[in-house]
Design a protein around this motif. Sequence first.
Motif, PDB file in Angstrom:
ATOM      1  N   MET A 169      10.726  19.292   8.398  1.00 11.00           N
ATOM      2  CA  MET A 169      10.459  20.573   9.042  1.00 11.00           C
ATOM      3  C   MET A 169      10.916  21.675   8.096  1.00 11.00           C
ATOM      4  N   VAL A 170      10.053  22.605   7.844  1.00  8.48           N
ATOM      5  CA  VAL A 170      10.343  23.698   6.935  1.00  8.48           C
ATOM      6  C   VAL A 170      11.149  24.751   7.681  1.00  8.48           C
ATOM      7  N   LYS A 171      12.241  25.209   7.062  1.00 10.66           N
ATOM      8  CA  LYS A 171      13.029  26.281   7.674  1.00 10.66           C
ATOM      9  C   LYS A 171      12.270  27.590   7.530  1.00 10.66           C
ATOM     10  N   GLU A 172      12.093  28.251   8.653  1.00 15.71           N
ATOM     11  CA  GLU A 172      11.315  29.490   8.690  1.00 15.71           C
ATOM     12  C   GLU A 172      11.924  30.571   7.793  1.00 15.71           C
ATOM     13  N   GLU A 173      13.262  30.697   7.801  1.00  9.08           N
ATOM     14  CA  GLU A 173      13.886  31.766   7.025  1.00  9.08           C
ATOM     15  C   GLU A 173      13.720  31.565   5.526  1.00  9.08           C
ATOM     16  N   ILE A 174      13.750  30.316   5.082  1.00  8.95           N
ATOM     17  CA  ILE A 174      13.553  30.049   3.656  1.00  8.95           C
ATOM     18  C   ILE A 174      12.109  30.329   3.280  1.00  8.95           C
ATOM     19  N   PHE A 175      11.190  29.834   4.109  1.00  7.70           N
ATOM     20  CA  PHE A 175       9.763  30.030   3.852  1.00  7.70           C
ATOM     21  C   PHE A 175       9.430  31.516   3.779  1.00  7.70           C
ATOM     22  N   GLU A 176       9.880  32.275   4.770  1.00  4.78           N
ATOM     23  CA  GLU A 176       9.587  33.708   4.796  1.00  4.78           C
ATOM     24  C   GLU A 176      10.257  34.430   3.627  1.00  4.78           C
ATOM     25  N   GLY A 177      11.483  34.043   3.299  1.00  5.50           N
ATOM     26  CA  GLY A 177      12.180  34.671   2.182  1.00  5.50           C
ATOM     27  C   GLY A 177      11.466  34.432   0.864  1.00  5.50           C
ATOM     28  N   LEU A 178      10.980  33.209   0.649  1.00  6.20           N
ATOM     29  CA  LEU A 178      10.235  32.908  -0.570  1.00  6.20           C
ATOM     30  C   LEU A 178       8.930  33.702  -0.604  1.00  6.20           C
ATOM     31  N   LYS A 179       8.277  33.796   0.557  1.00  9.79           N
ATOM     32  CA  LYS A 179       7.019  34.531   0.634  1.00  9.79           C
ATOM     33  C   LYS A 179       7.231  36.018   0.313  1.00  9.79           C
ATOM     34  N   VAL A 180       8.309  36.599   0.838  1.00 11.73           N
ATOM     35  CA  VAL A 180       8.611  38.006   0.576  1.00 11.73           C
ATOM     36  C   VAL A 180       8.947  38.207  -0.906  1.00 11.73           C
ATOM     37  N   ALA A 181       9.720  37.292  -1.473  1.00 13.55           N
ATOM     38  CA  ALA A 181      10.094  37.410  -2.886  1.00 13.55           C
ATOM     39  C   ALA A 181       8.861  37.340  -3.775  1.00 13.55           C
ATOM     40  N   LEU A 182       7.931  36.441  -3.462  1.00  9.00           N
ATOM     41  CA  LEU A 182       6.706  36.345  -4.249  1.00  9.00           C
ATOM     42  C   LEU A 182       5.848  37.599  -4.081  1.00  9.00           C
ATOM     43  N   ALA A 183       5.844  38.170  -2.878  1.00 10.91           N
ATOM     44  CA  ALA A 183       5.076  39.390  -2.636  1.00 10.91           C
ATOM     45  C   ALA A 183       5.643  40.557  -3.442  1.00 10.91           C
ATOM     46  N   LYS A 184       6.942  40.550  -3.705  1.00  9.05           N
ATOM     47  CA  LYS A 184       7.573  41.609  -4.486  1.00  9.05           C
ATOM     48  C   LYS A 184       7.424  41.390  -5.986  1.00  9.05           C
ATOM     49  N   GLY A 185       6.815  40.270  -6.373  1.00  5.41           N
ATOM     50  CA  GLY A 185       6.576  40.019  -7.789  1.00  5.41           C
ATOM     51  C   GLY A 185       7.625  39.150  -8.447  1.00  5.41           C
ATOM     52  N   GLU A 186       8.550  38.600  -7.688  1.00  4.73           N
ATOM     53  CA  GLU A 186       9.583  37.742  -8.250  1.00  4.73           C
ATOM     54  C   GLU A 186       9.010  36.347  -8.458  1.00  4.73           C
ATOM     55  N   SER A 187       9.494  35.634  -9.461  1.00  3.12           N
ATOM     56  CA  SER A 187       8.998  34.288  -9.705  1.00  3.12           C
ATOM     57  C   SER A 187       9.537  33.339  -8.642  1.00  3.12           C
ATOM     58  N   LEU A 188       8.776  32.279  -8.399  1.00  2.00           N
ATOM     59  CA  LEU A 188       9.181  31.304  -7.389  1.00  2.00           C
ATOM     60  C   LEU A 188      10.495  30.629  -7.792  1.00  2.00           C
ATOM     61  N   GLN A 189      10.622  30.321  -9.062  1.00  2.00           N
ATOM     62  CA  GLN A 189      11.844  29.664  -9.548  1.00  2.00           C
ATOM     63  C   GLN A 189      13.065  30.543  -9.288  1.00  2.00           C
ATOM     64  N   ARG A 190      12.949  31.836  -9.558  1.00  2.00           N
ATOM     65  CA  ARG A 190      14.073  32.760  -9.363  1.00  2.00           C
ATOM     66  C   ARG A 190      14.408  32.901  -7.880  1.00  2.00           C
ATOM     67  N   ALA A 191      13.383  32.972  -7.041  1.00  2.00           N
ATOM     68  CA  ALA A 191      13.606  33.077  -5.600  1.00  2.00           C
ATOM     69  C   ALA A 191      14.280  31.818  -5.067  1.00  2.00           C
ATOM     70  N   MET A 192      13.876  30.673  -5.579  1.00  2.00           N
ATOM     71  CA  MET A 192      14.489  29.413  -5.141  1.00  2.00           C
ATOM     72  C   MET A 192      15.952  29.351  -5.565  1.00  2.00           C
ATOM     73  N   MET A 193      16.245  29.806  -6.786  1.00  2.00           N
ATOM     74  CA  MET A 193      17.630  29.809  -7.250  1.00  2.00           C
ATOM     75  C   MET A 193      18.483  30.743  -6.396  1.00  2.00           C
ATOM     76  N   SER A 194      17.890  31.831  -5.948  1.00  2.00           N
ATOM     77  CA  SER A 194      18.610  32.768  -5.092  1.00  2.00           C
ATOM     78  C   SER A 194      19.008  32.093  -3.782  1.00  2.00           C
TER      79      SER A 194
END
Length: 140
Positions: free
Chosen positions: A1-26
């Motif tokens: 089951m995917v955690k909603e807060e992680i999924f949404e946070g990654l989606k927002v970070a990608l929308a702001k232009g941040e790399s997926l790797q950097r968002a995941m490390m965060s």
Amino acid sequence: MVKEEIFEGLKVALAKGESLQRAMMSFFNAGYSKEEIEEAARYLQAPQTPSQPQSPQQAKPQTAQPVQQQPRQQTLPKPQPLLQPPKQTVQKVSAYEGKPKSTGVIVTGILIFFLILLFGVLVAVFLFKDELAAFFGDIL
């Protein structure tokens, strides 16, 4: 089951232009487990078709429908982990290692000598305060 807060946070970070790797490390540095972060990232990277829901919470079990089985032609390799633990780097905090320099030993010796000398003068002032007061009283 995917955690909603992680999924949404990654989606927002990608929308702001941040790399997926950097968002995941965060998220990893914030204390989330590596497995949960990778699962959310895989779900985020999965190609979205019109029949697929947009978020993990919208995913609902569908009623069983007859599906035509097609033979598998190729098995996909196991996906590699997207997140690697941070490398441990040793940061040098100070240069207080090793033996002190010879000049440091000499300066320390001189300071100790003057400390003992001043302590002796202080003791002499307390012991001979009457004589010192009479001596300086006669001068002034």
